[in-house]
Enzyme design. Sequence first.
Site, PDB file in Angstrom:
ATOM      1  N   HIS A   1       0.790  -1.141   0.025  1.00 47.17           N
ATOM      2  CA  HIS A   1       0.010  -0.189  -0.141  1.00 47.17           C
ATOM      3  C   HIS A   1       0.904   1.320  -0.062  1.00 47.17           C
ATOM      4  O   HIS A   1       1.791   1.449   0.667  1.00 47.17           O
ATOM      5  CB  HIS A   1      -1.043   0.061   1.121  1.00 47.17           C
ATOM      6  N   SER A   2       0.603   2.239  -0.815  1.00 44.58           N
ATOM      7  CA  SER A   2       1.338   3.590  -0.834  1.00 44.58           C
ATOM      8  C   SER A   2       2.765   3.174  -0.627  1.00 44.58           C
ATOM      9  O   SER A   2       3.168   2.679  -2.068  1.00 44.58           O
ATOM     10  CB  SER A   2       0.824   4.304   0.123  1.00 44.58           C
TER      11      SER A   2
END
Length: 326
Positions: free
Chosen positions: A117-118
């Site tokens: 994520h990210s």
Amino acid sequence: MLPAFMSLRHFTTTTMRRAASEFRMPVPWGELRGQVWGPSHGRPVLCLHGWADNSGTFNTLVPLLPNDWRFVAIDFPGHGLSSHRPDGCFYAFPFYVADVRRVVEALQWKRFSIIGHSMGGNVAGMFSALYPEMVESVVLLDTYGFLPTEVTDMFTNMRKGINDQIQYDNMANERKERVYTYEKAKERLKVANPYLSDQSADILLERAVREVDGGFVFTRDFRINLKNIIYINIDQCLHVLSQVKAKVMLLLAKDGLFKTFTLPDGYADRICKSWTDQKATFVEVEGDHHVHLNNPEAVSSVITDFLQPQSPDQTESQSGNQTSRL
């Protein structure tokens, strides 16, 4: 081979209750912490959280994924319950990639998949390019997998990062931890992360704060806020991306990060074209930057379908992995 230790813990989601083991792995400066779900012989999936988050970001998603797979979600150094990097050290991006290499070596994983994520997705992208033989599939949650910088900004940012680090070190003896009530800590977290629901904030705070006399302090290392000192430009980014051999899915939120954070003109299009040339899959879902935590049902089925082995006969034992002792 480095040992790691786990202790049983539980968490509750809106959908189900599922046991997780606490992951603990010694490193030269302390220990890496995290969480583990699923049997030790299960299909291996490494979960990498975003900047300033922790492994709790996967607490609502993993229970919706196959329960016979092996999920290991780490707290990066300086995040969650993991040790901070040594005094005087930078939180430079390549060090996070090296952290992943340490973890999979200790786990004895020779081939595995990644959900990132990210910032964790950017780490996944770089790791997959450096070690293409190790990575089978990658799910990039609301990230393009790489974050190139304008050449004209690279050295300005490097200078600022070095100066800020030295200033931070020089003031170390004067710095005191700020103590919050739980509600004030939660308020601060939500101001910094306006996408988070109340429940999601509570989940992240399980590993983001520790109790002290008079209240709570944040566990993360303030130095993660300082400027990164190592960057790549767009041409370097596209070359590195071309080295990725894994199956890749970009799972982007309609109201996600790139609604508020923009890359330099044309960069996003060039990165997406390169992923298209690599035959990556693009999926857009309703939701925000933390959709996988706030509303995991929106992404769980597409992640499961994407990560399923390409052949029904493909098993964990065929990946070359040893059954983890960790």
